[in-house]
Structure formats: C-alpha cells, structure tokens
Design a protein around this motif. Structure first.
Motif, short mmCIF file in Angstrom:
data_model
loop_
_atom_site.label_atom_id
_atom_site.label_comp_id
_atom_site.label_asym_id
_atom_site.label_seq_id
_atom_site.Cartn_x
_atom_site.Cartn_y
_atom_site.Cartn_z
N ILE A 1 17.97 -31.83 9.60
CA ILE A 1 19.80 -31.40 9.93
C ILE A 1 20.40 -32.88 9.58
CG2 ILE A 1 19.36 -29.81 11.72
CD1 ILE A 1 20.17 -32.13 13.72
N ARG A 2 21.65 -32.79 9.16
CA ARG A 2 22.70 -33.72 8.93
C ARG A 2 22.94 -34.44 10.30
NH1 ARG A 2 24.87 -35.40 4.01
NH2 ARG A 2 24.32 -33.58 3.23
N VAL A 3 23.01 -35.64 10.21
CA VAL A 3 23.39 -36.38 11.55
C VAL A 3 23.92 -37.74 10.92
CG1 VAL A 3 21.33 -35.70 12.85
CG2 VAL A 3 21.11 -37.54 11.74
N VAL B 1 23.39 -38.78 7.39
CA VAL B 1 22.23 -38.81 6.71
C VAL B 1 21.42 -37.62 7.23
CG1 VAL B 1 21.91 -41.30 6.57
CG2 VAL B 1 21.30 -40.36 8.64
N ARG B 2 20.40 -37.38 6.58
CA ARG B 2 19.56 -36.28 7.09
C ARG B 2 18.26 -36.84 7.85
NH1 ARG B 2 20.97 -31.30 5.93
NH2 ARG B 2 22.35 -30.84 4.39
N VAL C 1 9.50 -37.11 14.21
CA VAL C 1 10.17 -36.12 13.26
C VAL C 1 11.77 -36.18 13.16
CG1 VAL C 1 8.15 -34.56 12.93
CG2 VAL C 1 10.14 -34.11 14.38
N ARG C 2 12.39 -37.03 14.23
CA ARG C 2 13.73 -37.23 14.32
C ARG C 2 14.04 -38.55 13.93
NH1 ARG C 2 17.10 -33.48 15.96
NH2 ARG C 2 18.47 -35.03 16.63
#
Length: 199
Positions: free
Chosen positions: A43-45, A84-85, A115-116
């Motif tokens: 996801i985009r963060v 960013v993703r 993974v994050r």
C-alpha cells in the motif's frame, strides 16, 4: 535456502559450513537482493509511517533543544507529504548479512525483517555500514562528514536519509540497545547537517 548445519555442542551453537561472505560493494548482486525484496510493493504510505520511525523521533526529541524540536517538527511535516509504497526489507542489510552458498545468494540475521518497510532503508543502511566500517567510524559520524557523497552514491534525497535515521533509532531502542546521551547528540548533529545540505 539450502545449507549444511554442523552442531557444536560445547559452544551451544551451530556452524554453517557452506556460506561465504560476498565481500562488499553495492554491486549487481546487492542490487539484485534489493530488487527482489522490493518487487512486491504494498500500500501507499508516507515516508514517515512506520512505528519504529515514530519511536525514533520520540527518543531523539528528549535530547533536542527547542530549536532542534522545531526543525524536527518541520522535517516530520515534510516526510508525511512524501508518498512511498511499503515493501519487504531486511532491516539490517550489511555486507556481513548477505552470503553466498552453492545455489546463490542468501540473507542471514533476519531479526529486523519486515514486509512493512520503506524501500530506501536497506539501500542506505548497506552503503553506510560498509563505508563507515572500512574506515573505523561511527555510522552517524560518517554520514555527517560525507553527506554529499552518501546522497549522491545512494541516489536518495535528504528526507529519505532523515527517515532512515528515525527508523534506525527506533529499531535500536526496540531491540534493547542502551545508548549514551552522546550518541543521541551525535544523531541530532547529523540531522542538522543533513537539513543544511543543499541538493
């Protein structure tokens, strides 16, 4: 990953007998490792979205002057605006943690794997750890002393460097490292140097 383990009962450990260190250098093999980790973007963060970054900021603020706190606030505001993703990261990617065995490359010391993660963290950490250790310097002092080269060689921005520093502080605290005040003052000095750097 396939490798042989030999138990060493007297040492209470295992010996891995078919892994070899790569050596160093952000070369094609390291680029391959980074690409594989980052191939599945999530996801985009924002560039300031990891719990460890928030923890890192809260720690460094304890040692900051009012003026430094103001600078940190502006940095965080800017980081929150940069998208960013998330992707998988090793979290402690260094030349010693990338090994080779009979079938190719493998990573060891995966305590900080997630993974994050943010795609910039492994690249910068590898570069800084490799170069600072070669000359026997603390990594923050190395970055402060050669920030222009760090940014140029890694292809990262000033804000990506600062987001890495927040991440690293948070991870070190979470892992139970007991660090001195001098250490945190060194980090604040680095952040000021990074902010003064003009691309």
């Amino acid at each position: 990953v396939s490798y042989d383990l030999v138990q060493l009962p007297e040492a209470g450990a295992y010996m891995v007998d078919r892994l070899q260190e790569l050596g160093g250098g952000v070369n094609l093999e390291i680029e391959t490792v980074l690409r594989k980790l980052q191939q599945k973007k999530g996801i985009r963060v924002s560039l300031y979205s990891l719990e460890s970054q928030r923890l890192g900021l809260s720690i460094i603020e304890k040692y900051a002057t009012e003026m430094q706190k103001e600078i940190l606030g502006k940095i965080v505001e800017e980081l929150r605006s940069i998208p960013v993703r998330i992707c998988a990261i090793h979290g402690d990617l260094t030349p010693r943690n990338v090994m080779r065995n009979d079938i190719g490359l493998c990573l060891i010391d995966l305590d900080r794997f997630t993974v994050r993660g943010l795609p910039t963290i492994d690249r910068l950490h590898y570069f800084v750890e490799e170069h600072s250790k070669k000359i026997g310097m603390n990594s923050y002092e190395y970055m402060k002393g050669d920030i222009a080269n760090v940014i140029e060689e890694t292809g990262l921005t000033v804000y990506e460097v600062v987001s890495y520093v927040f991440f690293r502080l948070g991870v070190e605290d979470r892992d139970g490292y007991k660090l001195s005040k001098k250490y945190y003052f060194r980090v604040l000095s680095l952040i000021e140097a990074v902010c003064e750097y003009k691309v």
